[in-house]
Design a protein around this motif. Structure first.
Motif, PDB file in Angstrom:
ATOM      1  N   SER A  21       0.834  -1.231   0.089  1.00  0.00           N
ATOM      2  CA  SER A  21      -0.191  -0.080  -0.129  1.00  0.00           C
ATOM      3  C   SER A  21       0.845   1.103  -0.047  1.00  0.00           C
ATOM      4  O   SER A  21       2.032   1.193   0.164  1.00  0.00           O
ATOM      5  CB  SER A  21      -0.940  -0.033   1.339  1.00  0.00           C
ATOM      6  OG  SER A  21      -0.015   0.107   2.349  1.00  0.00           O
ATOM      7  N   ASP A  22       0.226   2.454  -0.172  1.00  0.00           N
ATOM      8  CA  ASP A  22       1.152   3.472  -0.364  1.00  0.00           C
ATOM      9  C   ASP A  22       1.294   4.047   1.340  1.00  0.00           C
ATOM     10  O   ASP A  22       0.465   4.383   2.068  1.00  0.00           O
ATOM     11  CB  ASP A  22       0.106   4.795  -1.053  1.00  0.00           C
ATOM     12  CG  ASP A  22       0.985   5.921  -1.315  1.00  0.00           C
ATOM     13  OD1 ASP A  22       2.201   5.980  -0.656  1.00  0.00           O
ATOM     14  OD2 ASP A  22       0.550   6.774  -1.688  1.00  0.00           O
ATOM     15  N   TRP A  23       2.572   3.832   1.634  1.00  0.00           N
ATOM     16  CA  TRP A  23       3.003   4.164   2.920  1.00  0.00           C
ATOM     17  C   TRP A  23       3.486   5.577   3.325  1.00  0.00           C
ATOM     18  O   TRP A  23       3.357   5.878   4.335  1.00  0.00           O
ATOM     19  CB  TRP A  23       4.225   3.228   3.282  1.00  0.00           C
ATOM     20  CG  TRP A  23       5.426   3.641   2.315  1.00  0.00           C
ATOM     21  CD1 TRP A  23       5.627   3.024   0.717  1.00  0.00           C
ATOM     22  CD2 TRP A  23       6.360   4.550   2.236  1.00  0.00           C
ATOM     23  NE1 TRP A  23       6.438   3.680   0.087  1.00  0.00           N
ATOM     24  CE2 TRP A  23       6.924   4.605   0.711  1.00  0.00           C
ATOM     25  CE3 TRP A  23       6.639   5.522   3.303  1.00  0.00           C
ATOM     26  CZ2 TRP A  23       7.832   5.583   0.511  1.00  0.00           C
ATOM     27  CZ3 TRP A  23       7.811   6.417   2.761  1.00  0.00           C
ATOM     28  CH2 TRP A  23       8.624   6.467   1.672  1.00  0.00           C
ATOM     29  N   TYR A  66       7.675  11.968  -2.451  1.00  0.00           N
ATOM     30  CA  TYR A  66       8.073  11.626  -3.893  1.00  0.00           C
ATOM     31  C   TYR A  66       7.716  10.061  -4.131  1.00  0.00           C
ATOM     32  O   TYR A  66       7.192   9.509  -3.057  1.00  0.00           O
ATOM     33  CB  TYR A  66       9.533  11.613  -3.862  1.00  0.00           C
ATOM     34  CG  TYR A  66      10.076  13.186  -3.939  1.00  0.00           C
ATOM     35  CD1 TYR A  66      10.177  13.897  -5.000  1.00  0.00           C
ATOM     36  CD2 TYR A  66      10.480  13.618  -2.667  1.00  0.00           C
ATOM     37  CE1 TYR A  66      10.500  15.118  -4.905  1.00  0.00           C
ATOM     38  CE2 TYR A  66      10.896  15.007  -2.527  1.00  0.00           C
ATOM     39  CZ  TYR A  66      10.985  15.760  -3.765  1.00  0.00           C
ATOM     40  OH  TYR A  66      11.215  17.135  -3.632  1.00  0.00           O
ATOM     41  N   LYS A  67       7.721   9.600  -5.171  1.00  0.00           N
ATOM     42  CA  LYS A  67       7.312   8.178  -5.508  1.00  0.00           C
ATOM     43  C   LYS A  67       8.034   7.144  -4.523  1.00  0.00           C
ATOM     44  O   LYS A  67       7.388   6.323  -4.112  1.00  0.00           O
ATOM     45  CB  LYS A  67       7.932   8.021  -7.099  1.00  0.00           C
ATOM     46  CG  LYS A  67       7.577   6.471  -7.261  1.00  0.00           C
ATOM     47  CD  LYS A  67       8.069   6.355  -8.620  1.00  0.00           C
ATOM     48  CE  LYS A  67       7.971   4.843  -9.309  1.00  0.00           C
ATOM     49  NZ  LYS A  67       8.417   4.816 -10.648  1.00  0.00           N
ATOM     50  N   ASP A  68       9.314   7.331  -4.163  1.00  0.00           N
ATOM     51  CA  ASP A  68      10.077   6.467  -3.495  1.00  0.00           C
ATOM     52  C   ASP A  68      10.564   6.819  -1.959  1.00  0.00           C
ATOM     53  O   ASP A  68      11.083   6.163  -1.317  1.00  0.00           O
ATOM     54  CB  ASP A  68      11.411   5.896  -4.042  1.00  0.00           C
ATOM     55  CG  ASP A  68      12.092   7.135  -4.514  1.00  0.00           C
ATOM     56  OD1 ASP A  68      11.909   8.344  -4.355  1.00  0.00           O
ATOM     57  OD2 ASP A  68      13.479   6.983  -4.618  1.00  0.00           O
ATOM     58  N   LYS A  69      10.084   8.168  -1.474  1.00  0.00           N
ATOM     59  CA  LYS A  69      10.417   8.609  -0.330  1.00  0.00           C
ATOM     60  C   LYS A  69       9.622   9.824   0.245  1.00  0.00           C
ATOM     61  O   LYS A  69       8.914  10.379  -0.426  1.00  0.00           O
ATOM     62  CB  LYS A  69      12.106   9.218  -0.311  1.00  0.00           C
ATOM     63  CG  LYS A  69      12.305  10.346  -1.296  1.00  0.00           C
ATOM     64  CD  LYS A  69      13.724  10.625  -1.417  1.00  0.00           C
ATOM     65  CE  LYS A  69      13.831  11.343  -2.496  1.00  0.00           C
ATOM     66  NZ  LYS A  69      14.807  10.835  -3.513  1.00  0.00           N
ATOM     67  N   VAL A  70       9.757   9.967   1.614  1.00  0.00           N
ATOM     68  CA  VAL A  70       9.277  11.229   2.221  1.00  0.00           C
ATOM     69  C   VAL A  70      10.499  12.018   2.412  1.00  0.00           C
ATOM     70  O   VAL A  70      11.280  11.353   2.940  1.00  0.00           O
ATOM     71  CB  VAL A  70       8.299  10.918   3.248  1.00  0.00           C
ATOM     72  CG1 VAL A  70       7.895  12.385   4.067  1.00  0.00           C
ATOM     73  CG2 VAL A  70       7.214  10.139   2.961  1.00  0.00           C
ATOM     74  N   ALA A 103      10.275   3.434   2.065  1.00  0.00           N
ATOM     75  CA  ALA A 103       9.721   2.584   2.489  1.00  0.00           C
ATOM     76  C   ALA A 103      10.256   1.622   3.449  1.00  0.00           C
ATOM     77  O   ALA A 103      11.387   1.280   3.168  1.00  0.00           O
ATOM     78  CB  ALA A 103       9.036   1.907   1.342  1.00  0.00           C
ATOM     79  N   GLY A 104       9.521   1.180   4.693  1.00  0.00           N
ATOM     80  CA  GLY A 104      10.253   0.218   5.588  1.00  0.00           C
ATOM     81  C   GLY A 104      11.273   0.972   6.472  1.00  0.00           C
ATOM     82  O   GLY A 104      11.665   0.274   7.629  1.00  0.00           O
TER      83      GLY A 104
END
Length: 138
Positions: A21-23, A66-70, A103-104
């Motif tokens: 899911s979108d984290w 962003y797509k891969d990070k905050v 993520a994670g």
């Protein structure tokens, strides 16, 4: 003369696996809660096409997704002590510093709260040192 149309094969869009899911909104919500916990007087506004900005006598930090990070960018991060080494982006600038959360990643809440507290202290100290409008100078 016959026109030959060029065809290009478009790559199929990448889809996230169905179990993920979108984290990012959850991460941003946790950051928001930590900032409010440290400084209940901090004001959150949306600027620059919806980027949350937390302020108290100046910008504390922004929360870009962003797509891969905050990305949490501290406006005066270069002036803050970061003993836990949270700053991992925008390290070569003279003023800002950022934390990229992917993520994670587990947020070091204690260290993040210390950075927010330091940013607020820096802002309020500079704000208090400014002469007030209309005040006479010696």
């Amino acid at each position: 003369m016959t026109k030959i149309a060029k065809t290009t094969k478009k790559a199929a869009p990448k889809k996230a696996p169905p179990h993920t899911s979108d984290w990012r909104p959850e991460t941003l919500a946790r950051v928001r809660a930590l900032i409010q916990e440290v400084d209940p007087e901090a004001v959150e506004t949306l600027k620059w096409r919806g980027v949350p900005v937390w302020e108290h006598d100046g910008i504390i930090c922004t929360g870009e997704t962003y797509k891969d990070k905050v990305k949490l960018t501290f406006a005066k991060g270069a002036a803050l002590d970061d003993p836990a080494g949270l700053f991992n982006a925008s390290l070569d600038g003279n003023v800002r510093r950022a934390i990229d959360i992917e993520a994670g990643d587990k947020i070091n809440e204690t260290a993040l709260k210390a950075l927010v507290r330091a940013a607020v202290t820096l802002n309020t100290a500079k704000h208090a040192a400014r002469p007030r409008k209309g005040a006479r100078r010696g």
